[in-house]
Write a protein that holds these residues in place. Structure first.
Motif, PDB file in Angstrom:
ATOM      1  N   PRO A   2     -22.369 -39.387  74.257  1.00 17.91           N
ATOM      2  CA  PRO A   2     -22.422 -39.944  72.869  1.00 17.91           C
ATOM      3  C   PRO A   2     -22.088 -41.168  72.941  1.00 17.91           C
ATOM      4  CG  PRO A   2     -20.785 -38.438  72.808  1.00 17.91           C
ATOM      5  CD  PRO A   2     -21.348 -38.165  74.459  1.00 17.91           C
ATOM      6  N   ASP A   3     -22.291 -42.264  71.799  1.00 15.60           N
ATOM      7  CA  ASP A   3     -21.866 -43.588  71.848  1.00 15.60           C
ATOM      8  C   ASP A   3     -20.266 -43.527  71.725  1.00 15.60           C
ATOM      9  OD1 ASP A   3     -24.490 -44.440  71.588  1.00 15.60           O
ATOM     10  OD2 ASP A   3     -24.542 -44.243  69.259  1.00 15.60           O
ATOM     11  N   VAL A   4     -19.702 -44.869  71.828  1.00 10.54           N
ATOM     12  CA  VAL A   4     -18.326 -44.989  71.545  1.00 10.54           C
ATOM     13  C   VAL A   4     -17.935 -44.557  70.159  1.00 10.54           C
ATOM     14  CG1 VAL A   4     -16.523 -46.565  71.679  1.00 10.54           C
ATOM     15  CG2 VAL A   4     -18.247 -47.035  73.245  1.00 10.54           C
ATOM     16  N   ILE A   5     -16.663 -43.842  70.139  1.00  8.90           N
ATOM     17  CA  ILE A   5     -16.231 -43.046  68.977  1.00  8.90           C
ATOM     18  C   ILE A   5     -14.969 -43.702  68.498  1.00  8.90           C
ATOM     19  CG2 ILE A   5     -15.514 -40.851  68.194  1.00  8.90           C
ATOM     20  CD1 ILE A   5     -17.457 -39.607  70.319  1.00  8.90           C
ATOM     21  N   SER A   6     -14.575 -43.865  67.398  1.00  9.20           N
ATOM     22  CA  SER A   6     -13.592 -44.719  66.889  1.00  9.20           C
ATOM     23  C   SER A   6     -12.355 -43.777  67.101  1.00  9.20           C
ATOM     24  CB  SER A   6     -13.701 -44.869  65.754  1.00  9.20           C
ATOM     25  OG  SER A   6     -13.557 -43.944  64.591  1.00  9.20           O
ATOM     26  N   GLY A   7     -11.168 -44.216  67.276  1.00 10.33           N
ATOM     27  CA  GLY A   7      -9.832 -43.544  67.680  1.00 10.33           C
ATOM     28  C   GLY A   7      -9.492 -42.362  66.487  1.00 10.33           C
ATOM     29  N   ASP A   8     -10.144 -42.808  65.389  1.00  9.25           N
ATOM     30  CA  ASP A   8      -9.547 -41.386  64.340  1.00  9.25           C
ATOM     31  C   ASP A   8     -10.419 -40.207  64.432  1.00  9.25           C
ATOM     32  OD1 ASP A   8     -11.744 -42.815  63.086  1.00  9.25           O
ATOM     33  OD2 ASP A   8     -10.809 -42.986  61.363  1.00  9.25           O
ATOM     34  N   MET A   9     -11.447 -40.282  65.447  1.00  9.11           N
ATOM     35  CA  MET A   9     -12.442 -39.271  65.261  1.00  9.11           C
ATOM     36  C   MET A   9     -11.841 -37.946  66.163  1.00  9.11           C
ATOM     37  SD  MET A   9     -15.093 -39.848  63.676  1.00  9.11           S
ATOM     38  CE  MET A   9     -16.546 -38.868  64.514  1.00  9.11           C
ATOM     39  N   GLU A  10     -12.094 -36.716  65.654  1.00 11.97           N
ATOM     40  CA  GLU A  10     -11.598 -35.725  66.435  1.00 11.97           C
ATOM     41  C   GLU A  10     -12.746 -34.835  67.174  1.00 11.97           C
ATOM     42  OE1 GLU A  10      -9.253 -33.350  63.739  1.00 11.97           O
ATOM     43  OE2 GLU A  10      -7.762 -34.776  63.649  1.00 11.97           O
ATOM     44  N   SER A  11     -13.959 -35.183  67.107  1.00 11.92           N
ATOM     45  CA  SER A  11     -15.047 -34.481  67.660  1.00 11.92           C
ATOM     46  C   SER A  11     -16.032 -35.403  67.946  1.00 11.92           C
ATOM     47  CB  SER A  11     -15.427 -33.246  66.891  1.00 11.92           C
ATOM     48  OG  SER A  11     -15.866 -33.511  65.767  1.00 11.92           O
ATOM     49  N   ALA A  12     -17.122 -34.868  68.491  1.00 14.94           N
ATOM     50  CA  ALA A  12     -18.433 -35.909  68.990  1.00 14.94           C
ATOM     51  C   ALA A  12     -19.493 -34.708  69.178  1.00 14.94           C
ATOM     52  CB  ALA A  12     -18.288 -36.940  69.864  1.00 14.94           C
ATOM     53  N   MET A  13     -20.635 -34.915  69.157  1.00 13.83           N
ATOM     54  CA  MET A  13     -21.881 -34.036  69.446  1.00 13.83           C
ATOM     55  C   MET A  13     -22.531 -34.622  70.579  1.00 13.83           C
ATOM     56  SD  MET A  13     -24.817 -32.639  66.875  1.00 13.83           S
ATOM     57  CE  MET A  13     -23.679 -31.747  65.949  1.00 13.83           C
ATOM     58  N   ALA A  14     -22.703 -34.001  71.417  1.00 12.02           N
ATOM     59  CA  ALA A  14     -23.455 -34.326  72.823  1.00 12.02           C
ATOM     60  C   ALA A  14     -24.975 -33.875  72.452  1.00 12.02           C
ATOM     61  CB  ALA A  14     -23.073 -33.749  73.869  1.00 12.02           C
ATOM     62  N   VAL A  15     -25.801 -34.793  72.464  1.00 14.46           N
ATOM     63  CA  VAL A  15     -27.352 -34.727  72.133  1.00 14.46           C
ATOM     64  C   VAL A  15     -28.479 -34.738  73.262  1.00 14.46           C
ATOM     65  CG1 VAL A  15     -27.054 -35.220  69.631  1.00 14.46           C
ATOM     66  CG2 VAL A  15     -27.732 -37.077  71.477  1.00 14.46           C
TER      67      VAL A  15
END
Length: 150
Positions: A1-14
């Motif tokens: 995934p794209d770069v995620i900000s530091g306050d994110m707790e999850s990301a989705m792989a597509v």
């Protein structure tokens, strides 16, 4: 995934392939630099799906009299998309209607031999090879014309 900000707790792989095992790591970066990757996640297998990739390079091979030898490049495991993978070999004499279909249940098969004593040597056939798995039938390769053995 794209770069995620530091306050994110999850990301989705597509755009992951079906029926493939993946593991994931997290790497943190800030103004000072990039840290070490996290330990790998447990292996996660994506869900099965109908195959989308037909075999490549369908062609004829030499054989014995009254044989039609159909060959192809097997579909690699990463594109089989599930269990129960196999091939559907479809063929018909050139210019006729109605396909004969034969199932080839081995996922690593690369040829099928059709024997018929009534087929004269060098008879042209239209041929296509499709794919299937437990989820359903996938696409066929483009139609090619090959001849029965001499």
């Amino acid at each position: 995934p794209d770069v995620i900000s530091g306050d994110m707790e999850s990301a989705m792989a597509v755009e992951l392939n079906p029926w493939v095992e993946y593991e994931f790591r997290v790497v943190a970066t800030n103004k000072i630099g990039t840290g070490d990757p996290s330990t790998p996640s447990r292996m996660i297998r994506t869900n099965e799906a109908v195959p989308k990739t037909p075999p490549a390079n369908v062609s004829g091979r030499s054989g014995r009299r009254h044989e039609l030898v159909i060959a192809w490049e097997p579909v690699s495991e990463e594109f089989q998309n599930g269990e129960g993978f196999g091939y559907i070999v479809a063929f018909r004499p050139n210019g006729t209607r109605g396909w004969k279909e034969k199932m080839v249940t081995s996922s690593d098969a690369s040829k099928f031999i059709y024997r018929d004593e009534s087929v004269p040597p060098l008879t042209p056939f239209e041929v296509k090879v499709g794919v299937y798995n437990n989820k359903g039938d996938g696409p066929f390769s483009p139609i090619v014309v090959i001849c029965s053995a001499e």
